[in-house]
Enzyme design. Structure first.
Site, PDB file in Angstrom:
ATOM      1  N   LYS A  64       0.809  -1.213   0.000  1.00  0.00           N
ATOM      2  CA  LYS A  64       0.000   0.000   0.000  1.00  0.00           C
ATOM      3  C   LYS A  64       0.847   1.270   0.000  1.00  0.00           C
ATOM      4  O   LYS A  64       0.487   2.244  -0.636  1.00  0.00           O
ATOM      5  CB  LYS A  64      -1.058   0.007   1.105  1.00  0.00           C
ATOM      6  CG  LYS A  64      -0.595  -0.282   2.510  1.00  0.00           C
ATOM      7  CD  LYS A  64      -1.792  -0.370   3.470  1.00  0.00           C
ATOM      8  CE  LYS A  64      -1.332  -0.669   4.884  1.00  0.00           C
ATOM      9  NZ  LYS A  64      -0.807  -2.032   5.053  1.00  0.00           N
ATOM     10  N   ASN A  76      -1.685   6.546   6.659  1.00  0.00           N
ATOM     11  CA  ASN A  76      -0.959   5.595   7.493  1.00  0.00           C
ATOM     12  C   ASN A  76       0.544   5.699   7.254  1.00  0.00           C
ATOM     13  O   ASN A  76       1.344   5.296   8.082  1.00  0.00           O
ATOM     14  CB  ASN A  76      -1.458   4.182   7.149  1.00  0.00           C
ATOM     15  CG  ASN A  76      -0.837   3.107   8.007  1.00  0.00           C
ATOM     16  OD1 ASN A  76      -0.772   3.210   9.221  1.00  0.00           O
ATOM     17  ND2 ASN A  76      -0.367   2.053   7.366  1.00  0.00           N
ATOM     18  N   HIS A 112      -1.193  -9.218  11.602  1.00  0.00           N
ATOM     19  CA  HIS A 112      -1.760  -8.665  12.838  1.00  0.00           C
ATOM     20  C   HIS A 112      -2.686  -9.659  13.524  1.00  0.00           C
ATOM     21  O   HIS A 112      -3.703  -9.261  14.092  1.00  0.00           O
ATOM     22  CB  HIS A 112      -2.549  -7.367  12.546  1.00  0.00           C
ATOM     23  CG  HIS A 112      -1.747  -6.314  11.872  1.00  0.00           C
ATOM     24  ND1 HIS A 112      -0.672  -5.696  12.487  1.00  0.00           N
ATOM     25  CD2 HIS A 112      -1.835  -5.760  10.649  1.00  0.00           C
ATOM     26  CE1 HIS A 112      -0.152  -4.799  11.649  1.00  0.00           C
ATOM     27  NE2 HIS A 112      -0.834  -4.834  10.538  1.00  0.00           N
TER      28      HIS A 112
END
Length: 445
Positions: free
Chosen positions: A118, A141, A187
């Site tokens: 990303k 982010n 995660h």
């Protein structure tokens, strides 16, 4: 301090929390901060700039959270954290910095999420827009926090990289274009199931006008009704798809049946980079950027720091820094991206904080392309258990030791790849720091 009518309590003083505090203070909204860390990253700077804003450290402050009219949560803090979950059940609104941004921005937003790539795609699309003379704000982010992009005069377009954590606390974002580039488990210390993680990523599409999806990854396919969908693929493109066409034995980036540019003109190696280029073209095309301008950007873009970056070539061995490979999917992309492109084999340096990950998806690619693995950090033993049957394993005390061992193992035409498949916090400040240390040692060989 008594109950303030409109008190916004910011949880976490990382870069997004700090940017939210600055933004809200400028709007004269009453703000307080709490952080579970005794010494969060921006503390000194924050207290110098805002001596009057109350700050409560060392644990999340229950009393303060109970007084909040709204809680502004940092992506690093889970909504399942007991004191947060408690406020959620009491009906206190909990938002992230991107939600505050979405409420005030007027300009179109391109929203980019995905487990990997990303940052590369966000940077590339931002550069394409700049090269097409669009006044664009790029961040989220990665790089500049979303609220710091709200400058005057306002940009006419925002390109935002969003994490699944940010999307969980975003309700009002209606992107002109939204994309989920790929989804692989990451995660898993924060999500109960892989499906929960997919659902968080899918939120990016919920109010989007146009979706850009990855044809090779069913989990990225948009499940919300949108006006239009484009796809990118590493296969031959069909209608509304960007992909790869073979013409006279050469591979071309293509849209539908039209060849756009030869793959060899891309300055970075690897199939994952081709996928990033195609995703960026699909997004830019959906927005209406000129194709020629975008192709020119692709010819010039050298790639991001710490993302499969060539550090040096020495005695016929190439050294690549992929410190941004902080999860299994990223490392898999790096191995599968570089493996087929080099004459020799890869020597992989991996390890760090494992985040409860399952490392077994790496085995087939390692069997195919990697001749030795050098392991560092907390997860070294765990990784060795998974890979030991398919490849020769070496343990290293630290990065310097790892580079020395890799240097002995790699022969001419081999490449050494630092792609840890793990977070860096056991030995380094962050993945950038890890990559810089690696590059410095390699330069000094």
């Amino acid at each position: 301090m008594g109950h303030s009518e409109n008190l916004h309590v910011i949880v976490g003083l990382g870069s997004s929390g700090y940017s939210a505090a600055r933004y809200l203070a400028k709007q004269n909204v009453p703000v307080a901060i709490t952080d579970s860390r005794q010494n969060p990253p921006n503390l000194t700077e924050f207290q110098t700039a805002f001596p009057d804003i109350p700050v409560s450290l060392g644990k999340l402050d229950k009393t303060l959270l109970a007084e909040a009219a709204k809680i502004v949560i940092s992506p690093g803090v889970s909504l399942k954290e007991p004191v947060i979950a408690n406020q959620l059940s009491r009906g206190t609104p909990i938002v992230g910095d991107v939600e505050i941004f979405a409420k005030v921005t007027q300009a179109p937003v391109i929203a980019i999420t995905g487990t990997n790539a990303k940052s590369t795609v966000t940077t590339l699309v931002g550069k394409m827009a700049m090269d097409a003379n669009v006044n664009v704000g790029v961040g989220g982010n990665l790089g500049v926090p979303a609220l710091d992009l709200l400058i005057t005069p306002a940009p006419e377009l925002f390109v935002l990289e969003l994490s699944s954590f940010q999307l969980e606390t975003t309700y009002s974002l209606a992107p002109k274009i939204a994309t989920v580039l790929n989804i692989t488990p990451d995660h898993m210390d924060r999500y109960a199931t892989f499906q929960d993680y997919c659902n968080a990523k899918q939120r990016v599409y919920s109010q989007a006008e146009i979706a850009v999806c990855n044809r090779e990854d069913a989990a990225t396919v948009c499940l919300t009704p949108v006006k239009k969908t484009f796809y990118f693929t590493l296969n031959e493109p069909r209608e509304r798809e960007f992909g790869l066409l073979n013409k006279k034995g050469e591979a071309f980036l293509a849209f539908e049946n039209q060849a756009l540019m030869a793959v060899r003109e891309l300055p970075s190696l690897g199939r994952h980079y081709q996928a990033n280029a195609l995703a960026s073209l699909a997004i830019g095309h959906a927005y209406g950027l000129s194709m020629n301008a975008m192709l020119q950007t692709l010819r010039e873009f050298k790639g991001l720091a710490h993302r499969c970056q060539l550090v040096r070539e020495r005695d016929g061995v190439r050294w690549y820094n992929d410190s941004k490979g902080t999860n299994v999917g990223a490392t898999l992309a790096a191995i599968e991206g570089l493996g087929p492109e080099i004459k020799g084999k890869l020597v992989l340096i991996a390890g760090g904080v494992g985040k409860n990950a399952d490392f077994s998806p790496l085995v087939p690619a390692i069997t195919k392309y990697v001749k030795s693995v050098v392991l560092i950090g907390e997860a070294a033993k765990l990784l060795a258990n998974v890979m030991g049957s398919c490849v020769e394993i070496h343990f290293a005390k630290n990065m310097k030791n790892a580079v020395e061992i890799a240097g002995e193992l790699a022969k001419a035409e081999d490449s050494v790849l630092l792609s840890p498949a793990c977070a860096s916090f056991d030995m380094f400040k962050n993945f950038e720091h890890r990559g810089e240390v690696f590059a410095e040692i390699v330069q000094g060989l």
